[in-house]
Scaffold this motif. Structure first.
Motif, short mmCIF file in Angstrom:
data_model
loop_
_atom_site.label_atom_id
_atom_site.label_comp_id
_atom_site.label_asym_id
_atom_site.label_seq_id
_atom_site.Cartn_x
_atom_site.Cartn_y
_atom_site.Cartn_z
N LEU A 38 96.60 72.30 60.78
CA LEU A 38 95.27 71.83 60.37
C LEU A 38 94.76 72.64 59.18
CD1 LEU A 38 92.77 70.05 60.84
CD2 LEU A 38 91.95 71.76 62.46
N VAL A 39 94.86 73.95 59.26
CA VAL A 39 94.39 74.80 58.16
C VAL A 39 95.19 74.52 56.90
CG1 VAL A 39 94.24 77.19 57.35
CG2 VAL A 39 93.46 76.60 59.65
N GLN A 40 96.52 74.29 57.04
CA GLN A 40 97.34 73.98 55.87
C GLN A 40 96.87 72.69 55.19
OE1 GLN A 40 99.94 75.87 54.50
NE2 GLN A 40 99.63 74.40 52.86
N ALA A 41 96.53 71.68 56.03
CA ALA A 41 96.05 70.40 55.48
C ALA A 41 94.73 70.59 54.73
CB ALA A 41 95.90 69.38 56.61
N ILE A 42 93.81 71.39 55.31
CA ILE A 42 92.53 71.65 54.64
C ILE A 42 92.76 72.42 53.33
CG2 ILE A 42 90.29 72.80 54.85
CD1 ILE A 42 90.46 72.27 57.87
N GLN A 43 93.68 73.39 53.36
CA GLN A 43 93.99 74.14 52.14
C GLN A 43 94.52 73.22 51.05
OE1 GLN A 43 96.75 77.10 53.54
NE2 GLN A 43 95.18 78.65 53.79
N ASP A 44 95.41 72.27 51.42
CA ASP A 44 95.95 71.33 50.43
C ASP A 44 94.84 70.49 49.81
OD1 ASP A 44 98.43 72.28 50.92
OD2 ASP A 44 99.03 70.66 52.26
N THR A 45 93.81 70.17 50.61
CA THR A 45 92.71 69.31 50.12
C THR A 45 91.78 70.08 49.19
OG1 THR A 45 92.81 68.00 52.16
CG2 THR A 45 90.81 67.81 50.82
N TYR A 46 91.45 71.32 49.55
CA TYR A 46 90.44 72.07 48.81
C TYR A 46 91.02 73.25 48.02
CZ TYR A 46 87.18 69.41 51.68
OH TYR A 46 86.50 68.40 52.28
N ARG A 47 92.35 73.22 47.77
CA ARG A 47 93.00 74.32 47.06
C ARG A 47 92.38 74.51 45.67
NH1 ARG A 47 97.95 72.77 47.26
NH2 ARG A 47 98.69 74.08 48.95
N ASN A 48 92.10 75.77 45.32
CA ASN A 48 91.52 76.11 44.02
C ASN A 48 92.36 77.25 43.42
OD1 ASN A 48 90.01 77.11 41.85
ND2 ASN A 48 88.07 76.60 42.82
N ALA A 49 92.97 76.98 42.27
CA ALA A 49 93.88 77.96 41.66
C ALA A 49 93.18 79.29 41.35
CB ALA A 49 94.49 77.38 40.38
N GLN A 50 91.83 79.25 41.13
CA GLN A 50 91.10 80.48 40.78
C GLN A 50 90.63 81.24 42.02
OE1 GLN A 50 90.41 77.49 38.97
NE2 GLN A 50 91.87 78.32 37.49
N MET A 51 90.85 80.68 43.19
CA MET A 51 90.35 81.34 44.41
C MET A 51 91.49 81.46 45.42
SD MET A 51 87.30 80.09 46.97
CE MET A 51 86.14 80.01 45.62
N LYS A 52 91.66 82.65 45.95
CA LYS A 52 92.69 82.89 46.96
C LYS A 52 92.02 83.16 48.30
CE LYS A 52 96.70 85.73 48.08
NZ LYS A 52 97.55 86.86 47.67
N ILE A 53 92.24 82.28 49.26
CA ILE A 53 91.62 82.43 50.59
C ILE A 53 92.73 82.64 51.61
CG2 ILE A 53 90.23 81.33 52.36
CD1 ILE A 53 88.81 79.79 50.16
N GLU A 54 92.66 83.73 52.34
CA GLU A 54 93.63 84.04 53.40
C GLU A 54 93.05 83.62 54.76
OE1 GLU A 54 96.00 87.86 55.36
OE2 GLU A 54 94.59 88.14 53.68
N THR A 55 93.87 82.99 55.56
CA THR A 55 93.44 82.54 56.89
C THR A 55 94.27 83.23 57.96
OG1 THR A 55 92.88 80.39 55.95
CG2 THR A 55 93.00 80.55 58.34
N VAL A 56 93.61 83.84 58.94
CA VAL A 56 94.28 84.50 60.07
C VAL A 56 93.98 83.70 61.34
CG1 VAL A 56 94.52 86.60 61.42
CG2 VAL A 56 94.08 86.74 58.94
N ILE A 57 95.02 83.28 62.02
CA ILE A 57 94.85 82.44 63.21
C ILE A 57 95.40 83.18 64.43
CG2 ILE A 57 95.48 80.24 64.30
CD1 ILE A 57 95.88 79.14 61.45
N ASN A 58 94.60 83.22 65.49
CA ASN A 58 95.05 83.85 66.74
C ASN A 58 94.65 82.93 67.90
OD1 ASN A 58 95.83 85.49 68.82
ND2 ASN A 58 94.26 87.04 68.50
N ALA A 59 95.63 82.13 68.32
CA ALA A 59 95.39 81.24 69.48
C ALA A 59 96.64 81.18 70.35
CB ALA A 59 95.00 79.84 68.99
N ASN A 60 97.38 82.29 70.40
CA ASN A 60 98.64 82.31 71.13
C ASN A 60 98.46 81.96 72.61
OD1 ASN A 60 100.26 83.01 68.95
ND2 ASN A 60 99.81 85.18 69.18
N ASP A 61 99.38 81.12 73.09
CA ASP A 61 99.43 80.74 74.52
C ASP A 61 98.24 79.88 74.96
OD1 ASP A 61 100.62 84.05 75.21
OD2 ASP A 61 101.77 82.25 74.79
N ILE A 62 97.40 79.45 74.04
CA ILE A 62 96.27 78.58 74.41
C ILE A 62 96.72 77.12 74.31
CG2 ILE A 62 93.94 77.83 73.87
CD1 ILE A 62 94.05 80.63 74.99
N GLU A 63 96.64 76.40 75.43
CA GLU A 63 96.96 74.98 75.46
C GLU A 63 95.80 74.23 76.11
OE1 GLU A 63 100.64 74.64 77.55
OE2 GLU A 63 101.84 74.97 75.76
#
Length: 649
Positions: A522-547
């Motif tokens: 999901l985050v990858q899809a949002i990044q592809d939509t709003y990607r800006n070459a002049q801005m670098k945004i790092e995303t950290v995801i922690n949802a291990n074992d959550i179903e």
């Protein structure tokens, strides 16, 4: 930009079309000089890749041999011809005709098939049913093949990967990978293997790892494929080595694209495309590489190079390509036209792609219905045979019943305890066998139900993507920028739901959504939509074992989509970089979602109830639907916290 996921579906999973030094003209000319039986011998001696390279020629000419007297007058020759004809149809992807011919061989009462010939029939049927996505029938044939192999029947060498291929078609790459490794181990023990098969197998293994998002392992096995090919083929068959090397490097280029390394991907794709153009016998494969090359040059803003790629594709279109490849061409051309500010032409090409894609889906549905019709007819014949066998079994049971009574009388009169004991043991064994057979039937039924659930989620995802595509087409006709933004946000919400169904059909547990994998995509899809070459945004995801259940996952996905989208749009205005942290944890019976950025923060007087924002109204409404709470705070950025329970009803 073109969707990389769509390109992967079109590009990655293709067969190697690798020939030898003979040209098409030499093979065609040699075939035409021979009589009917010699033509069968000639076809049988060609290797599989030559048959694939000239499949159109053989599909056009081979069926004509059926009327030749040399073939009709001898049953053995007739069976040989039908085996070859079924393979011609299978390679041409005319699966229904292939099945029809193989069934003629199987049901020919005037010819007794050997175990080896019966194995070839089953493997041919297995391939055709697999291509028709009739998996339940493939499972049945797998059982028959297993029985034949126990009897010592040889298995066709180039059919070694049927099981791993089946898992891959079901998107079960965690199972496809160890299965293919086992198949490669068997290949390495087989002295009859040719020089091409092992490097090809390692290339497939690299592909499975790539589709399973294990990029490092994918690189590892692609490089092993290159080393194996260089060692086995480079000095003995350079043309075959060159083609295989181009294919593997094309696959490596796809990994580079996934990592946004477009510059290095370009050189690899140029090499792959050059080999395809030079050999001129796999236009679809060459065009697919050129489509990817266009994508890379657009990303690198090399628009002139991208236009050259489109020109190369258009020179190859007249030589015949698959409809799926043509869809990729239309989308690539539309993307380039959009960057060239030719919006009307771009829209026209998008519309062509959409219509052709819809036509392809209709053809596949008709093919599936035709395949089911064949299965129905075959099942009707099998039911007649089963009824006859049932009548025989009934008579035999009657006789056995009388014999059993006689034995009881004898046993009672002669007091032979040992015989009575043996009879009881035999009855217990029969019941155990019956229970085992029923258990196998239950397992097969469960497997079929799992496939149906997978297909339902797959189709829901496809339907949602069609709706998204329609909104994209509508966007071309709208000039109001606010309306465009609203449509774009609507597309993002639809895609977030579609991604839930995609995650479910790729998961082994259809009732729970694994959120670590889902949030990553999901985050990858949002990044592809709003990607800006002049801005670098790092995303950290922690949802291990959550179903979470689908009833909870869908509203939660919409909430997350709104929050992350707002972060990309508003949180980092005037800044060059930023970080977004997403944490999903379980605390006793409740779940806690925290999304925090280090951006500019919310205004001091921020109140979502007075904001009249569709996004925040949606977040609050969905939080209530989850019987949860919604809270926010501004401290070194913005932190939004939502607590909720999993609705499993």
């Amino acid at each position: 930009m073109l969707s990389l996921k769509n390109i992967l579906c079109c590009i990655l999973f293709f067969q190697l079309h690798i020939g030898n030094g003979q040209t098409a003209d030499k093979i065609k000319a040699a075939y035409q000089t021979k009589n009917a039986i010699e033509k069968i011998d000639f076809y049988e001696k060609l290797n599989l890749n030559q048959k694939r390279a000239y499949r159109d020629f053989f599909w056009q000419h081979f069926p004509k041999l059926a009327s030749e007297e040399q073939i009709k007058s001898d049953k053995k020759t007739q069976i040989r011809y039908k085996f070859a004809l079924a393979e011609v149809y299978n390679i041409k992807e005319d699966e229904l005709k292939s099945i029809e011919v193989l069934k003629e061989i199987q049901n020919d009462k005037d010819y007794r098939l050997s175990d080896s010939e019966n194995m070839n029939v089953l493997v041919g049927l297995q391939k055709s049913y697999l291509n028709l996505n009739l998996y339940s029938t493939v499972f049945k044939i797998n059982s028959e093949i297993a029985q034949l192999r126990k009897k010592g029947a040889s298995f066709p060498l180039w059919s070694y990967n049927i099981k791993s291929n089946l898992y891959a078609r079901l998107f079960l790459y965690d199972k496809a990978i160890p299965q293919l490794k086992s198949e490669i181990a068997d290949l390495l023990k087989n002295p009859e293997r040719d020089s091409l098969i092992v490097p090809s197998a390692y290339n497939d293994l690299g592909f499975y790892y790539a589709m399973n998002n294990r990029i490092d392992s994918a690189y590892q096995y692609y490089n092993i494929a290159l080393r194996k090919a260089e060692k086995a083929l480079k000095s003995t068959d350079f043309e075959t080595y060159e083609r295989l090397s181009g294919v593997v490097k094309g696959n490596i280029a796809v990994l580079k694209i996934r990592q946004n390394d477009y510059k290095n991907a370009v050189s690899l794709l140029e090499e792959d495309a050059a080999i395809g153009i030079k050999n001129n016998d796999n236009n679809s494969g060459t065009i697919k590489s050129l489509i990817l090359l266009t994508e890379c040059n657009i990303h690198l803003k090399n628009y002139d190079e991208a236009q050259n790629n489109i020109n190369q594709i258009e020179q190859l279109l007249s030589k015949g390509i698959s409809p799926e490849t043509k869809v990729g061409y239309y989308k690539a051309k539309a993307e380039l036209l959009k960057f060239q500010n030719k919006k009307d032409e771009a829209y026209a090409n998008y519309e062509k792609a959409f219509r052709l894609s819809d036509s392809i889906n209709s053809v596949k549905q008709r093919l599936l219905l035709a395949g089911n019709d064949i299965l129905y007819q075959l099942e009707q014949k099998d039911n007649v045979i089963e009824k006859q066998q049932s009548d025989i079994d009934t008579k035999e049971k009657g006789i056995l019943y009388i014999v059993a009574i006689a034995l009881v009388v004898i046993l009672m009169t002669t007091l032979f305890y040992l015989r009575n004991s043996r009879k009881k043991r035999k009855e217990i064994e029969q019941k155990n066998n019956l229970i085992s057979a029923k258990n196998e039937t239950i397992k097969e039924s469960l497997a079929e139900k799992e496939m149906l659930l997978k297909e339902i989620h797959h189709r829901v995802k496809n339907n949602l993507q069609i709706i998204s595509g329609i909104l994209e087409l509508q966007n071309f006709n709208i000039t109001d920028e606010n309306a465009k933004i609203i449509l774009k946000e609507g597309q993002a919400r639809i895609q977030s739901i579609a991604l839930i169904h995609k995650t479910l059909y790729q998961s082994e547990n259809f009732s729970k959504v694994p959120f670590q994998n889902y949030l990553t995509e999901l985050v990858q899809a949002i990044q592809d939509t709003y990607r800006n070459a002049q801005m670098k945004i790092e995303t950290v995801i922690n949802a291990n074992d959550i179903e979470l259940s689908i009833n909870t996952a869908i509203p939660l996905s919409l909430i997350i989509n709104e929050i992350i989208t707002n972060c990309y749009k508003h949180a980092f205005i005037g800044r060059n970089n930023g970080t977004i942290n997403i944490h999903l944890t379980k605390e006793d019976t409740t779940y806690k979602l925290v999304i925090q950025d280090n951006g500019n923060g919310l205004p001091d007087d921020f109140n979502p109830k007075k904001l009249h924002s569709v996004g925040f109204d949606l977040i609050q409404g969905l939080s209530k639907q989850l019987e949860g709470t919604f809270d926010w705070k501004t401290e070194n950025g913005t932190a939004i916290t939502i607590t909720f329970k999993d609705n499993i009803q």
